[in-house]
Design an enzyme around this catalytic site. Structure first.
Site, PDB file in Angstrom:
ATOM      1  CG  HIS A 118      44.167 -13.340  -5.524  1.00 14.36           C
ATOM      2  ND1 HIS A 118      43.423 -13.476  -4.506  1.00 14.36           N
ATOM      3  CD2 HIS A 118      43.832 -12.071  -6.169  1.00 14.36           C
ATOM      4  CE1 HIS A 118      42.555 -12.285  -4.529  1.00 14.36           C
ATOM      5  NE2 HIS A 118      42.915 -11.388  -5.541  1.00 14.36           N
ATOM      6  CD  GLN A 198      42.302 -12.057 -13.088  1.00 16.10           C
ATOM      7  OE1 GLN A 198      41.840 -11.550 -14.009  1.00 16.10           O
ATOM      8  NE2 GLN A 198      42.129 -11.189 -12.011  1.00 16.10           N
ATOM      9  CE  LYS A 221      38.538 -11.749  -9.985  1.00  7.70           C
ATOM     10  NZ  LYS A 221      39.126 -10.603  -9.521  1.00  7.70           N
ATOM     11  CB  CYS A 361      45.155  -9.873  -3.549  1.00  7.54           C
ATOM     12  SG  CYS A 361      43.751  -8.652  -3.131  1.00  7.54           S
TER      13      CYS A 361
END
Ligand SMILES: Cc1ncc(COP(=O)(O)O)c(C=O)c1O
Length: 406
Positions: A118, A198, A221, A361
């Site tokens: 990213h 993530q 997230k 991104c």
């Protein structure tokens, strides 16, 4: 695996009865318990923490530090001194680049970055390399998104001071073998920075087992509010790093000309901190723990497999990354032949389905793969079969609605 309907725990799904939210890699929706914990904090415990000598300020300080302890336990860190609160993963990664980077990186050194990163795990290293004269190099994966230990070993040199890689790429959804990579880097004297944005929300992460030096992730997230993030760092490493931002809260003693700095982790938390965010993060962690990662990963992997199978049947849909469903953990990026990803997302939106479209991104990765941009569906444990059914039904109609015969 329970048949519990987790959507009952998230008010947004009562507000929008037929919302099919498949953009969880961008941000997650918030459980009621998180919203209520933040509200309770602001109603009953709000004061400026860490400096007050009165009851309310002490309460705010306790709320903040209890959240830090919850994060420590959640990621298996040795000490709360290793847990720094930031705004998000991006700020955590910039903190490393400014503090550790400016103190340790010199002309002639090498920074090795995975090609799928990213932008938040690329631009800080780009800037650091430009400013110090270090060389920025890339570790490439194959088209399936796989990085190998052999390629890493071949890429490392005695001058490689840092290796930055996400545990899970926001495009591929594949879990990288971070433990093995960190071991290889350690033997080479290379610091491993792991982007956990993530992975931490979807899979158990134990920093001591992984052996990473530094780990960054975002609260939002992870079902927590926006504006709170975490930097984990090995204590010995953080201890030697200079402060990143300067001002209130991060000092021990100040004279006209100089200052000495607070102990870890406070030396990295200048200014008034985000107690409400930390309280929300703690509530999110408690909520995740009450469900358990066995259930979370089982649900997400089952739904990923279901979506993957349906998508693979459509000859005009091209999935990015692995050809195996079980190597996409809750993230499937894809293109639809002849249709721009923004148009794909617009068709989904018309049907009340939220997916992401663009470069996510990760422009260098798209360039590496020879793809302009892509669409992405990403899951959380509160998604269910009906979300996948609606997603695939709409996917089947995209080309027709854009004027194609089939
Ligand atoms: C892999 C990865 N790293 C870093 C980030 C940046 O997160 P944030 O914008 O919360 O700082 C993201 C956000 O999408 C991401 O997916």
């Amino acid at each position: 695996m329970s048949e519990r309907n987790f959507k009952d725990d998230l008010p947004v799904f009562q507000v929008y009865g037929n919302l099919d939210y498949l953009d969880n890699a961008a941000t997650t929706q918030k459980p009621r318990c998180v919203i209520e914990a933040v509200e309770k904090y602001y109603r009953e415990e709000n004061a400026n923490p860490l400096r007050g000598l009165y009851g309310l300020s002490v309460k705010a300080t306790e709320a903040y530090e209890n959240a830090r302890e919850a994060v420590r336990r959640f990621i298996g860190a040795k000490s709360v001194r290793e847990i720094v609160f930031t705004r998000n993963a991006t700020e955590s990664l910039n903190l490393i680049a400014y503090s550790w980077g400016r103190a340790n990186i010199h002309r002639g050194d090498e920074l090795l970055v995975a090609i799928s990163e990213h932008h938040s795990d690329l631009l800080p290293w780009q800037t650091l390399a430009r400013e110090t004269g270090a060389e920025l190099r890339f570790l490439e994966c194959d088209k399936q998104g796989e990085y190998t230990a052999e390629a890493l070993k071949a890429a490392l040199t005695p001058r490689t001071k840092l290796f930055a890689i996400a545990q899970v790429s926001n495009i591929f959804g594949r879990i990288n073998p971070i433990k093995e990579f960190a071991e290889i880097c350690r033997a080479n004297g290379t610091v491993t920075v792991c982007d956990g944005a993530q992975s931490v929300p979807h899979t158990p992460v134990d920093v001591r087992d992984l052996g990473v030096d530094l780990l960054a992730f975002s609260g939002h997230k992870l079902y927590a509010p926006m504006g709170i993030g975490v930097l984990y760092g090995r204590e010995e490493l953080l201890e030697k790093m200079p402060p990143f931002l300067f001002g209130g809260e991060m000092i021990e003693y100040v004279t006209r000309e100089s200052a000495s700095f607070a102990e870890l982790p406070h030396k990295f938390e200048a200014g008034t901190v985000n107690v409400g965010g930390a309280v929300g993060l703690r509530a999110a962690i408690d909520y995740i723990n009450s469900i358990g990662f066995d259930e979370i990963t089982a649900r997400e992997d089952r739904l990923t497999a279901l979506a993957f199978e349906e998508m693979s049947r459509l000859p005009y849909v091209h999935i990015i990354g692995s050809e195996k469903a079980n190597e996409h953990h809750g993230i499937i990026s894809f293109t639809v032949e002849g249709v721009h990803p923004h148009d794909v997302a617009a068709v989904f939106d018309a049907d009340g389905i939220a997916i992401r479209a663009g470069h996510h991104c990760a422009q260098p990765l798209h360039q590496f793969l020879g793809v302009q941009s892509s669409a992405r569906m990403s899951l959380a444990f509160y998604n269910d079969e009906s979300d996948i059914e609606r997603f695939t039904e709409t996917l089947k109609t995209v080309r027709r609605r854009m004027g194609y015969d089939g």
